[in-house]
Design a protein around this motif. Structure first.
Motif, PDB file in Angstrom:
ATOM      1  N   VAL A 139       0.851  -1.192   0.000  1.00 20.46           N
ATOM      2  CA  VAL A 139       0.000   0.000   0.000  1.00 20.46           C
ATOM      3  C   VAL A 139       0.889   1.245   0.000  1.00 20.46           C
ATOM      4  O   VAL A 139       2.080   1.162   0.276  1.00 20.46           O
ATOM      5  CB  VAL A 139      -0.946   0.033   1.227  1.00 20.46           C
ATOM      6  CG1 VAL A 139      -1.945  -1.102   1.167  1.00 20.46           C
ATOM      7  CG2 VAL A 139      -0.162  -0.011   2.522  1.00 20.46           C
ATOM      8  N   GLY A 140       0.295   2.376  -0.290  1.00 21.17           N
ATOM      9  CA  GLY A 140       1.056   3.612  -0.306  1.00 21.17           C
ATOM     10  C   GLY A 140       1.441   4.070   1.084  1.00 21.17           C
ATOM     11  O   GLY A 140       0.820   3.693   2.073  1.00 21.17           O
ATOM     12  N   ALA A 141       2.472   4.886   1.135  1.00 17.62           N
ATOM     13  CA  ALA A 141       2.923   5.460   2.402  1.00 17.62           C
ATOM     14  C   ALA A 141       3.085   6.964   2.224  1.00 17.62           C
ATOM     15  O   ALA A 141       3.769   7.410   1.312  1.00 17.62           O
ATOM     16  CB  ALA A 141       4.252   4.841   2.829  1.00 17.62           C
ATOM     17  N   ALA A 142       2.438   7.736   3.077  1.00 15.25           N
ATOM     18  CA  ALA A 142       2.547   9.194   3.011  1.00 15.25           C
ATOM     19  C   ALA A 142       3.852   9.666   3.630  1.00 15.25           C
ATOM     20  O   ALA A 142       4.465  10.613   3.155  1.00 15.25           O
ATOM     21  CB  ALA A 142       1.367   9.843   3.726  1.00 15.25           C
ATOM     22  N   ALA A 143       4.273   9.001   4.710  1.00  9.45           N
ATOM     23  CA  ALA A 143       5.482   9.397   5.429  1.00  9.45           C
ATOM     24  C   ALA A 143       6.274   8.164   5.845  1.00  9.45           C
ATOM     25  O   ALA A 143       5.701   7.159   6.260  1.00  9.45           O
ATOM     26  CB  ALA A 143       5.114  10.209   6.665  1.00  9.45           C
ATOM     27  N   VAL A 144       7.589   8.285   5.725  1.00 12.26           N
ATOM     28  CA  VAL A 144       8.505   7.224   6.138  1.00 12.26           C
ATOM     29  C   VAL A 144       9.679   7.888   6.842  1.00 12.26           C
ATOM     30  O   VAL A 144      10.199   8.902   6.381  1.00 12.26           O
ATOM     31  CB  VAL A 144       9.004   6.415   4.921  1.00 12.26           C
ATOM     32  CG1 VAL A 144      10.111   5.450   5.312  1.00 12.26           C
ATOM     33  CG2 VAL A 144       7.864   5.671   4.264  1.00 12.26           C
ATOM     34  N   ALA A 145      10.082   7.319   7.952  1.00 13.39           N
ATOM     35  CA  ALA A 145      11.236   7.833   8.694  1.00 13.39           C
ATOM     36  C   ALA A 145      12.340   6.787   8.700  1.00 13.39           C
ATOM     37  O   ALA A 145      12.066   5.590   8.788  1.00 13.39           O
ATOM     38  CB  ALA A 145      10.835   8.163  10.126  1.00 13.39           C
ATOM     39  N   VAL A 146      13.572   7.260   8.636  1.00 12.79           N
ATOM     40  CA  VAL A 146      14.732   6.378   8.752  1.00 12.79           C
ATOM     41  C   VAL A 146      15.234   6.484  10.186  1.00 12.79           C
ATOM     42  O   VAL A 146      15.472   7.576  10.694  1.00 12.79           O
ATOM     43  CB  VAL A 146      15.848   6.790   7.757  1.00 12.79           C
ATOM     44  CG1 VAL A 146      17.071   5.902   7.939  1.00 12.79           C
ATOM     45  CG2 VAL A 146      15.332   6.719   6.327  1.00 12.79           C
ATOM     46  N   LYS A 147      15.357   5.323  10.821  1.00 15.28           N
ATOM     47  CA  LYS A 147      15.810   5.287  12.212  1.00 15.28           C
ATOM     48  C   LYS A 147      17.270   5.671  12.327  1.00 15.28           C
ATOM     49  O   LYS A 147      18.083   5.360  11.459  1.00 15.28           O
ATOM     50  CB  LYS A 147      15.644   3.890  12.796  1.00 15.28           C
ATOM     51  CG  LYS A 147      14.237   3.401  12.874  1.00 15.28           C
ATOM     52  CD  LYS A 147      14.225   1.981  13.406  1.00 15.28           C
ATOM     53  CE  LYS A 147      12.883   1.323  13.225  1.00 15.28           C
ATOM     54  NZ  LYS A 147      12.923  -0.092  13.650  1.00 15.28           N
ATOM     55  N   LYS A 148      17.598   6.311  13.432  1.00 15.27           N
ATOM     56  CA  LYS A 148      19.000   6.591  13.756  1.00 15.27           C
ATOM     57  C   LYS A 148      19.701   5.279  14.058  1.00 15.27           C
ATOM     58  O   LYS A 148      19.050   4.340  14.530  1.00 15.27           O
ATOM     59  CB  LYS A 148      19.104   7.491  14.998  1.00 15.27           C
ATOM     60  CG  LYS A 148      18.722   8.922  14.765  1.00 15.27           C
ATOM     61  CD  LYS A 148      18.923   9.706  16.048  1.00 15.27           C
ATOM     62  CE  LYS A 148      18.625  11.171  15.858  1.00 15.27           C
ATOM     63  NZ  LYS A 148      18.786  11.917  17.127  1.00 15.27           N
ATOM     64  N   PRO A 149      21.006   5.211  13.847  1.00  9.52           N
ATOM     65  CA  PRO A 149      21.745   4.007  14.236  1.00  9.52           C
ATOM     66  C   PRO A 149      21.529   3.730  15.727  1.00  9.52           C
ATOM     67  O   PRO A 149      21.508   4.640  16.542  1.00  9.52           O
ATOM     68  CB  PRO A 149      23.200   4.353  13.951  1.00  9.52           C
ATOM     69  CG  PRO A 149      23.131   5.425  12.907  1.00  9.52           C
ATOM     70  CD  PRO A 149      21.870   6.206  13.220  1.00  9.52           C
ATOM     71  N   GLY A 150      21.324   2.452  16.061  1.00 16.79           N
ATOM     72  CA  GLY A 150      21.102   2.087  17.453  1.00 16.79           C
ATOM     73  C   GLY A 150      19.648   1.923  17.799  1.00 16.79           C
ATOM     74  O   GLY A 150      19.299   1.436  18.863  1.00 16.79           O
ATOM     75  N   PHE A 151      18.746   2.341  16.899  1.00 15.18           N
ATOM     76  CA  PHE A 151      17.313   2.204  17.130  1.00 15.18           C
ATOM     77  C   PHE A 151      16.713   1.097  16.277  1.00 15.18           C
ATOM     78  O   PHE A 151      15.526   1.056  16.044  1.00 15.18           O
ATOM     79  CB  PHE A 151      16.571   3.520  16.862  1.00 15.18           C
ATOM     80  CG  PHE A 151      16.762   4.531  17.952  1.00 15.18           C
ATOM     81  CD1 PHE A 151      16.010   4.475  19.101  1.00 15.18           C
ATOM     82  CD2 PHE A 151      17.728   5.514  17.834  1.00 15.18           C
ATOM     83  CE1 PHE A 151      16.193   5.398  20.114  1.00 15.18           C
ATOM     84  CE2 PHE A 151      17.918   6.440  18.840  1.00 15.18           C
ATOM     85  CZ  PHE A 151      17.160   6.387  19.982  1.00 15.18           C
ATOM     86  N   ASP A 152      17.564   0.172  15.800  1.00 12.23           N
ATOM     87  CA  ASP A 152      17.078  -0.950  15.019  1.00 12.23           C
ATOM     88  C   ASP A 152      16.302  -1.894  15.913  1.00 12.23           C
ATOM     89  O   ASP A 152      16.477  -1.917  17.121  1.00 12.23           O
ATOM     90  CB  ASP A 152      18.248  -1.719  14.381  1.00 12.23           C
ATOM     91  CG  ASP A 152      19.005  -0.864  13.392  1.00 12.23           C
ATOM     92  OD1 ASP A 152      18.441   0.113  12.877  1.00 12.23           O
ATOM     93  OD2 ASP A 152      20.184  -1.185  13.128  1.00 12.23           O
ATOM     94  N   GLU A 153      15.456  -2.714  15.297  1.00  9.07           N
ATOM     95  CA  GLU A 153      14.712  -3.711  16.071  1.00  9.07           C
ATOM     96  C   GLU A 153      15.685  -4.661  16.766  1.00  9.07           C
ATOM     97  O   GLU A 153      16.716  -5.006  16.241  1.00  9.07           O
ATOM     98  CB  GLU A 153      13.793  -4.514  15.156  1.00  9.07           C
ATOM     99  CG  GLU A 153      12.616  -3.718  14.653  1.00  9.07           C
ATOM    100  CD  GLU A 153      11.654  -4.554  13.871  1.00  9.07           C
ATOM    101  OE1 GLU A 153      11.500  -5.743  14.167  1.00  9.07           O
ATOM    102  OE2 GLU A 153      11.063  -4.011  12.924  1.00  9.07           O
ATOM    103  N   GLY A 154      15.333  -5.029  17.961  1.00  8.07           N
ATOM    104  CA  GLY A 154      16.165  -5.945  18.698  1.00  8.07           C
ATOM    105  C   GLY A 154      17.168  -5.263  19.610  1.00  8.07           C
ATOM    106  O   GLY A 154      17.775  -5.871  20.449  1.00  8.07           O
ATOM    107  N   VAL A 155      17.338  -3.969  19.439  1.00 12.94           N
ATOM    108  CA  VAL A 155      18.248  -3.219  20.291  1.00 12.94           C
ATOM    109  C   VAL A 155      17.439  -2.689  21.459  1.00 12.94           C
ATOM    110  O   VAL A 155      16.445  -2.003  21.280  1.00 12.94           O
ATOM    111  CB  VAL A 155      18.909  -2.038  19.522  1.00 12.94           C
ATOM    112  CG1 VAL A 155      19.758  -1.209  20.456  1.00 12.94           C
ATOM    113  CG2 VAL A 155      19.730  -2.567  18.360  1.00 12.94           C
TER     114      VAL A 155
END
Length: 92
Positions: free
Chosen positions: A74-90
Motif C-alpha cells: 500500500v502507499g505510504a505518506a510518510a517514512v522515517a529512517v531510524k537513527k543508528p542504534g534504534f534498530d529492532e532488537g536493540v
C-alpha cells in the motif's frame, strides 16, 4: 533518487504518519521522506516537526512508490529512517 535511499535502509524504517511523528518526538529519526501526492494536512504535520527538530526531510512524488520501496503493498505518506542504534532488537 530518494526511493533508492529507502530501499537501502528498508529494515531500518518507520512507516506511516503517526509512527513517524512519535519516533521524531522520541529522537529516534535521522531523516524523513514525504510523498507529494499525500493529503497536505497529513504530511504538513511531519514537515513542520522535522523543520522544528532539524531533521532532514526529502520529498518524493508517489505514495505508491514510497510504500513499495518500504516493502509494503500500500502507499505510504510518510517514512522515517531510524537513527543508528534504534534498530529492532536493540534494547535500551
Amino acid at each position: 533518487m530518494s526511493y533508492e535511499k529507502v530501499l537501502q535502509v528498508k529494515t531500518c524504517v518507520i512507516i506511516g504518519t503517526k509512527q513517524t511523528l512519535k519516533a521524531m518526538k522520541n529522537d529516534e529519526v535521522s531523516s524523513v521522506f514525504l510523498a507529494e501526492d499525500a493529503d497536505i494536512h497529513i504530511i504538513q504535520k511531519v514537515a513542520r516537526l522535522a523543520e522544528k527538530l532539524g531533521i532532514p526531510c526529502e520529498r518524493v512524488a508517489s505514495m505508491e512508490k514510497l510504500g513499495r520501496a518500504c516493502g509494503i503493498d500500500v502507499g505510504a505518506a510518510a517514512v522515517a529512517v531510524k537513527k543508528p542504534g534504534f534498530d529492532e532488537g536493540v534494547t535500551s
